[in-house]
Scaffold this motif. Structure first.
Motif, PDB file in Angstrom:
ATOM      1  N   VAL A 148      -5.302   0.513  -0.968  1.00  0.00           N
ATOM      2  CA  VAL A 148      -5.696  -0.083   0.310  1.00  0.00           C
ATOM      3  C   VAL A 148      -6.086  -1.488  -0.026  1.00  0.00           C
ATOM      4  CG1 VAL A 148      -7.212   0.067   2.299  1.00  0.00           C
ATOM      5  CG2 VAL A 148      -6.115   2.010   1.388  1.00  0.00           C
ATOM      6  N   GLY A 194      -3.087  -3.940  -0.961  1.00  0.00           N
ATOM      7  CA  GLY A 194      -2.787  -4.364   0.189  1.00  0.00           C
ATOM      8  C   GLY A 194      -3.436  -5.394   0.915  1.00  0.00           C
ATOM      9  N   MET A 236       0.819  -1.122  -0.019  1.00  0.00           N
ATOM     10  CA  MET A 236       0.072  -0.174   0.049  1.00  0.00           C
ATOM     11  C   MET A 236       0.764   1.391  -0.087  1.00  0.00           C
ATOM     12  SD  MET A 236      -2.766   1.321   2.878  1.00  0.00           S
ATOM     13  CE  MET A 236      -1.425   1.710   4.007  1.00  0.00           C
TER      14      MET A 236
END
Length: 332
Positions: free
Chosen positions: A192, A195, A67
């Motif tokens: 995000v 990730g 991220m």
């Protein structure tokens, strides 16, 4: 006021106009951020007796590192940070083949340098934990902080298949996240979500060989351990395992790419190409670059710095291990 003037003068001296160089610098920094956080998580898990065996901490660190890396350079170089992803983008014609070897070298360099930084950061801890001997195997080995090694029960064929499947799932997942013709991720949150994708894969597929899924992440640090004192065993351990994380992720990237094309993108209804450009997935080729000067058209005319991908598309995606401007996935 004085500080502002100083920074302005420094920027004037150091500013690079060549688009390729700028992309390489951003890619180098993104890869550095990815690997230094990933390896530091591994070093902390290995050398700290309080945290020893806490695999989730290591996996979480790796996912958050992805991220951070994407946010670091996603709008400049696409933040590939992984030759397997760059390869997938070349296969879908989102990234030019001539840039592929350049990005691979930059990614390898970034991972090598970050491995050196982690060694310096955990120098005392590594030597204390290893009782003054840098070993590749045994109860106090520390080589696995930097590179991946298969579990004792994993054969080379099984490990190869593990990496093909793991990387295939990773690339397929990233493509679905970036494809705004599909269930679009809110703009700005793509890193995000990627990730979390990495965390889910590592948590479910990491037992066999640590889930490298990235040739640069594995080979750069492995090469560092070779020159830093761990010796040639870093290449011989695991029946010569070292080549598997180099080759298998590339095959896995091809599998993931073509599975997503075959099951999803081939079946979108025909639409006007301009509409597709607005709705499309990702952009890794900056079509506004003047081929002679390697500068953005607006930048050449006015001297003004503009972000990669100028002018921005209505729904530009900043995504994960990849991104930049906007073009749909090729339906070839």
């Amino acid at each position: 006021m004085g500080t502002t003037s100083f920074l302005t003068r420094v920027r004037g001296l150091l500013r690079i106009r060549n688009q390729l160089v700028r992309e390489c610098l951003a890619e180098l920094l993104a890869t550095f951020m990815l690997i230094i956080i990933t390896l530091s998580s591994s070093a902390q898990k290995t050398t700290s007796f309080e945290m020893k065996g806490n695999i989730l901490t290591s996996y979480l660190g790796g996912a958050l590192a992805v991220m951070v890396g994407i946010y670091t350079a996603g709008g400049i170089s696409g933040a590939h940070m992984n030759p397997a992803f760059s390869f997938a983008m070349c296969l879908t014609e989102q990234f030019p083949w001539w840039k592929f070897p350049i990005f691979v070298v930059v990614q390898m360099l970034g991972s090598f340098v970050s491995a050196g930084a982690v060694y310096i950061l955990y120098y005392d801890a590594i030597w204390h934990y290893s009782n003054g001997t840098l070993t590749v195997s045994g109860p106090r080995e520390t080589a696995s902080i930097f590179a991946t090694y298969p579990a004792d029960y994993v054969s080379i064929p099984n490990g190869f298949l593990d990496q093909v499947i793991g990387t295939g799932v990773l690339i397929l997942g990233i493509m679905s996240i970036m494809d705004t013709r599909n269930k679009a991720v809110p703009k700005g949150l793509e890193p995000v979500v990627v990730g979390l994708l990495v965390l889910s894969i590592e948590s479910s597929m990491g037992a066999n060989c640590g889930c490298p899924m990235n040739p640069a992440r594995d080979f750069g640090p492995r090469l560092f351990t070779y020159v830093a004192g761990w010796g040639p065993e870093v290449f011989s351990r695991g029946n010569g395992w070292w080549w598997v994380p180099l080759v298998a992720p590339l095959l896995g990237a091809a599998v993931g790419t073509y599975l997503y094309q075959l099951f999803v993108t081939f079946h979108y209804p025909e639409e006007d190409s301009e509409i597709l450009a607005e709705q499309g997935s990702i952009v890794l080729v900056n079509t506004a670059i003047d081929p002679d000067t390697r500068m953005l058209t607006k930048e050449k005319d006015t001297g003004e710095t503009v972000p990669a991908g100028y002018p921005p598309a209505p729904r530009a995606s900043s995504t994960a291990s990849p991104t930049a401007p906007v073009t749909p996935l090729k339906e070839s």
